[in-house]
Design a protein around this motif. Sequence first.
Motif, short mmCIF file in Angstrom:
data_model
loop_
_atom_site.label_atom_id
_atom_site.label_comp_id
_atom_site.label_asym_id
_atom_site.label_seq_id
_atom_site.Cartn_x
_atom_site.Cartn_y
_atom_site.Cartn_z
N GLU A 193 -0.84 22.31 0.82
CA GLU A 193 0.48 21.68 0.93
C GLU A 193 0.35 20.19 1.25
OE1 GLU A 193 4.20 22.04 4.00
OE2 GLU A 193 3.46 23.90 3.11
N ILE A 194 -0.49 19.86 2.21
CA ILE A 194 -0.66 18.46 2.58
C ILE A 194 -1.39 17.70 1.48
CG2 ILE A 194 -1.73 16.88 4.24
CD1 ILE A 194 0.79 18.31 5.25
N ALA A 195 -2.40 18.32 0.88
CA ALA A 195 -3.14 17.65 -0.20
C ALA A 195 -2.22 17.27 -1.35
CB ALA A 195 -4.27 18.55 -0.69
N ALA A 196 -1.28 18.16 -1.69
CA ALA A 196 -0.34 17.87 -2.77
C ALA A 196 0.56 16.69 -2.42
CB ALA A 196 0.50 19.11 -3.08
N LEU A 197 0.97 16.60 -1.17
CA LEU A 197 1.84 15.51 -0.73
C LEU A 197 1.13 14.16 -0.74
CD1 LEU A 197 3.70 17.21 2.27
CD2 LEU A 197 4.75 16.45 0.13
N ILE A 198 -0.14 14.13 -0.35
CA ILE A 198 -0.82 12.85 -0.15
C ILE A 198 -1.62 12.38 -1.36
CG2 ILE A 198 -0.94 13.25 2.33
CD1 ILE A 198 -3.88 13.96 2.04
N THR A 199 -1.69 13.21 -2.41
CA THR A 199 -2.41 12.79 -3.61
C THR A 199 -1.82 11.49 -4.16
OG1 THR A 199 -3.01 15.06 -4.21
CG2 THR A 199 -2.97 13.44 -5.99
N GLY A 200 -2.68 10.54 -4.47
CA GLY A 200 -2.25 9.25 -4.99
C GLY A 200 -1.99 8.19 -3.95
N LYS A 201 -2.10 8.54 -2.69
CA LYS A 201 -1.89 7.56 -1.62
C LYS A 201 -3.17 6.74 -1.40
CE LYS A 201 2.19 9.21 -1.02
NZ LYS A 201 3.32 8.52 -1.69
N ASP A 202 -2.97 5.52 -0.90
CA ASP A 202 -4.10 4.66 -0.59
C ASP A 202 -4.71 4.98 0.78
OD1 ASP A 202 -3.86 2.92 -2.95
OD2 ASP A 202 -2.00 2.26 -2.01
N ALA A 203 -3.89 5.54 1.65
CA ALA A 203 -4.36 5.88 3.00
C ALA A 203 -3.44 6.91 3.61
CB ALA A 203 -4.42 4.64 3.88
N VAL A 204 -4.00 7.68 4.54
CA VAL A 204 -3.24 8.64 5.33
C VAL A 204 -3.42 8.27 6.80
CG1 VAL A 204 -3.06 11.03 6.10
CG2 VAL A 204 -3.44 10.52 3.69
N MET A 233 0.83 -1.18 0.00
CA MET A 233 0.00 0.00 0.00
C MET A 233 0.88 1.25 0.00
SD MET A 233 -3.39 0.09 2.46
CE MET A 233 -3.21 -1.59 3.05
N LYS A 234 0.41 2.29 -0.65
CA LYS A 234 1.09 3.58 -0.60
C LYS A 234 0.40 4.41 0.49
CE LYS A 234 2.45 3.72 -5.46
NZ LYS A 234 2.35 4.47 -6.75
N ILE A 235 1.14 4.74 1.54
CA ILE A 235 0.54 5.47 2.64
C ILE A 235 1.38 6.70 3.00
CG2 ILE A 235 -0.42 3.32 3.56
CD1 ILE A 235 1.60 3.57 5.87
N ALA A 236 0.72 7.66 3.62
CA ALA A 236 1.41 8.82 4.16
C ALA A 236 1.17 8.85 5.66
CB ALA A 236 0.90 10.11 3.52
N VAL A 237 2.22 9.11 6.41
CA VAL A 237 2.10 9.28 7.86
C VAL A 237 2.41 10.74 8.17
CG1 VAL A 237 2.94 8.60 10.13
CG2 VAL A 237 2.76 6.89 8.31
N ILE A 238 1.41 11.44 8.68
CA ILE A 238 1.56 12.86 9.01
C ILE A 238 1.89 12.97 10.50
CG2 ILE A 238 0.53 15.14 8.83
CD1 ILE A 238 0.65 13.66 6.17
N GLY A 239 2.93 13.72 10.80
CA GLY A 239 3.41 13.77 12.18
C GLY A 239 4.38 12.63 12.45
N ALA A 240 5.23 12.36 11.47
CA ALA A 240 6.07 11.16 11.48
C ALA A 240 7.30 11.26 12.36
CB ALA A 240 6.49 10.82 10.04
N SER A 241 7.55 12.43 12.96
CA SER A 241 8.77 12.57 13.76
C SER A 241 8.55 12.31 15.25
CB SER A 241 9.36 13.97 13.57
OG SER A 241 8.45 14.96 14.03
N GLY A 242 7.30 12.18 15.68
CA GLY A 242 7.01 11.95 17.09
C GLY A 242 7.15 10.48 17.48
N ASN A 243 6.92 10.19 18.75
CA ASN A 243 7.05 8.81 19.24
C ASN A 243 6.11 7.86 18.51
OD1 ASN A 243 9.06 9.19 21.16
ND2 ASN A 243 7.61 9.78 22.75
#
Length: 201
Positions: free
Chosen positions: A55-66, A1-11
């Motif tokens: 900005e976020i919409a451009a990054l996550i376009t084409g992903k299967d899940a966020v 799956m192609k996914i985006a994780v927003i807030g990826a630097s936290g625990n």
Amino acid sequence: MKIAVIGASGNVGSQIVREAAARGHDVLAVARHPERIATGDGITVSAGDASKVDEIAALITGKDAVISALHFDTTDTLLAAVRKAGVPRMLVTGGAASLEVAPGTKLIDTPAFPDEWKPFAVGGVAFLETLRTVDDVDWTFFSPAALIFDGPRTGHYRTGGDQLVTDDAGESKISFADYAIAMVDELEAHKHSKSRFTAAY
């Protein structure tokens, strides 16, 4: 799956990124400070401001899940970005405050819930209520155990719905690593469409 994780630097976010990539998913890890994100096979790192819809919409376009691992001051913006990008699924890391400890009684409303946590928790409670009115996005809200801690990756946990899950000692807890397992398990199994679930030992 192609996914985006927003807030990826936290625990939580960093553990989800590692878990998803280890299972072979193509992960875009997004944070305001991308230099804090650990890299590895299957992980693409990008700077992104979750308060900016376009900005976020451009990054996550084409992903299967966020998957959102953010605090709740940007959740309405994230929902707008998911809609604009046409991403079919959104999974949200929520808090335990909205879980019931008795019929009609939320954890946040009990004397045991620390007052200093309430300003941060009320946003999660409100966002869950907002999501429950959303029909055009396939969302999942993950409320964890009351205590998340640095601990081993066991792969064992129990799930629930709207009620706080506790162990035989009456404690509700899970490690960050097993929290991430539960989230990625949900990503793959898709058991809680337009609903909330919880996980704890």
